[in-house]
Scaffold this active site. Structure first.
Site, short mmCIF file in Angstrom:
data_model
loop_
_atom_site.label_atom_id
_atom_site.label_comp_id
_atom_site.label_asym_id
_atom_site.label_seq_id
_atom_site.Cartn_x
_atom_site.Cartn_y
_atom_site.Cartn_z
N LYS A 86 12.83 56.76 37.24
CA LYS A 86 13.85 55.97 36.53
C LYS A 86 14.80 56.88 35.76
O LYS A 86 14.36 57.79 35.06
CB LYS A 86 13.19 54.99 35.55
CG LYS A 86 14.20 54.17 34.75
CD LYS A 86 13.55 53.22 33.78
CE LYS A 86 14.63 52.43 33.03
NZ LYS A 86 14.08 51.50 32.05
N GLU A 105 17.43 45.61 20.69
CA GLU A 105 16.22 46.41 20.92
C GLU A 105 15.69 47.07 19.65
O GLU A 105 16.39 47.83 18.98
CB GLU A 105 16.49 47.49 21.98
CG GLU A 105 15.24 48.26 22.35
CD GLU A 105 15.43 49.18 23.53
OE1 GLU A 105 14.49 49.91 23.84
OE2 GLU A 105 16.52 49.17 24.16
#
Length: 451
Positions: A208, A258
């Site tokens: 990723k 977040e």
């Protein structure tokens, strides 16, 4: 100051004058008075003292507006986290007062150059703070007697109080004419980068990489950052909302969903937030999109990678660790995310900077493995992220909280710099990921631009 909080400020002035007659017992002193609540962003917008700081946690009824600095730590050049940890620990030992907070942030990548004034790390003990909880407000004045003349420090605090302006109502921002837009990287380059990351050979070792884009928008007029943040706050109430303005030239504002972490004594709360889709036009469509996100293999895999990484890095620091097995849906105004909660009981003596070093940058903004992903971003992305995807928040002896600055903007004269990123894993489609970037900018663009 007029009649604005005149009795409260007179009380603070009396306390400061009393302090001048008695030697301070500690290096850092905080004075406090209570006052009726008022809208803090309108108060902050009216002030002319810098820095200006605003902080509002995601799921609590407290917000903070602060101005000035009686102490600050600023690192324009590379700084090692262990040095930051040492400096912060020294500061904590200089006072027993429980409410002292240092507000600030760390850049996404502290090995490369960051933005002017913000630097690679910048933390401030404000001169004056307004902290509102519900309909109660406390006005705090901080004084730093370390290596300073006590009378000069008291006079500096008195001067700061004298220079406070009355709040003015915030009017909605005028829709501006778009004078120009540029994206870095541009779509062609973006497509190349996504194809590089998704190549099977690369993906085997680096599953990723979070690629991002800097969108520079030139507009017809100057932008009042605190008005934009107030509007943004109204549209995304279940986000962190914060802003840092170290000078009139630049302000960094964010409405980020977040959490990096919340620490209460030795108890830690964090999360895996990764995997995105849009909101539906009605409840049925919204639920269908949410279920499709839960069922999507690519997004579920991305979220699971983030969860596993956080568990791995926190395990050595924790006595106990618990993480949601299955993701839930976290809804914002224009988009919805996959979300897993993670809780830990920390080992005795674990410091905030150990937590920052372990958790930041998260795989949700950098990638996996961390160093390989960061190296790719450093070499290929094509711009310096600065505090975008950095860690912003505050340190306190008993409680510290940091957000990951994802939905954010750097505001300069007649220019707004917007940022958005997407997690690239096996199976990512360049066009779909580019559209995800556009979706993430939709809320703030709708506040600013008259299309």
């Amino acid at each position: 100051m007029g009649h604005f909080f005149s009795s409260q400020f007179n009380e603070l002035i009396t306390k400061l004058n009393q302090l001048s007659k008695v030697p301070a017992r500690e290096s850092i002193i905080q004075l406090s008075v209570e006052a009726p609540a008022l809208p803090l962003l309108s108060w902050l917008a009216a002030q002319t003292q810098f820095p200006k700081i605003y902080w509002h946690g995601r799921d609590r009824d407290e917000d903070v507006a602060a101005i000035g600095a009686c102490k600050s730590f600023f690192f324009e050049d590379q700084v090692d986290d262990s040095v930051l940890a040492q400096i912060y620990q020294q500061q904590r030992n200089k006072t027993n007062q429980q409410d002292i907070r240092y507000y600030g942030g760390l850049a996404f990548d502290r090995t490369v150059e960051s933005w002017p004034e913000f630097g690679r790390a910048h933390f401030v003990l404000p001169r004056i703070e307004l902290r509102r909880t519900g309909n109660k407000l406390r006005i705090l004045v901080n004084l730093n007697f370390e290596n300073t003349d006590p009378q000069q420090e008291i006079q500096a605090a008195l001067t700061a109080i004298e220079q406070i302006n009355k709040p003015k109502p915030l009017s909605p921002p005028n829709k501006m004419t778009l004078m120009g837009r540029s994206d870095l990287p541009r779509y062609e380059r973006w497509k190349e980068l996504v194809e590089q990351v998704t190549q099977e050979k690369f993906n085997r070792t680096t599953p990723k990489v979070v690629l991002s884009r800097h969108t520079q928008i030139d507009v017809s007029d100057d932008i009042e950052p605190w008005t934009v943040l107030a509007c943004w706050q109204g549209r995304n109430p279940n986000s962190f909302q914060f802003g840092f303005q170290f000078s009139p030239e630049r302000a960094f504002i964010s409405c980020s969903p977040e959490r990096l972490y919340l620490r209460r004594q030795q108890e830690l709360f964090t999360e895996a937030l990764a995997g995105t889709t849009v909101r539906g036009l009605n409840p049925d469509e919204d639920n269908l999109l949410a279920q499709a996100l839960l069922d999507d293999i690519k997004n579920s895999h991305e979220n699971q990678l983030v969860r596993q990484h956080i568990v791995d890095v926190l395990t050595p620091l924790s006595q106990y660790l618990g993480a949601d097995e299955q993701p839930k849906i976290f809804k914002l105004n224009h988009i919805q995310h996959l979300h897993r909660s993670i809780r830990a009981q920390l080992q005795p003596g674990v410091s905030d900077f150990e937590l920052l070093r372990a958790l930041h940058p998260t795989p949700a903004v950098g990638g996996l493995p961390r160093e390989a992903a960061l190296s790719f971003i450093r070499q290929r992305e094509g711009y310096a992220r600065g505090w975008y995807t950095g860690a912003c928040g505050y340190f306190n002896r008993n409680e510290s909280e940091f957000s990951v600055a994802i939905r954010s903007a750097l505001i300069e004269p007649r220019r707004i710099n917007l940022f958005a990123g997407a997690g690239i894993v096996a199976g990512s489609d360049p066009q779909a990921e580019w559209q995800e970037l556009e979706n993430k900018l939709a809320t703030v663009l709708s506040i600013l631009i008259d299309f």
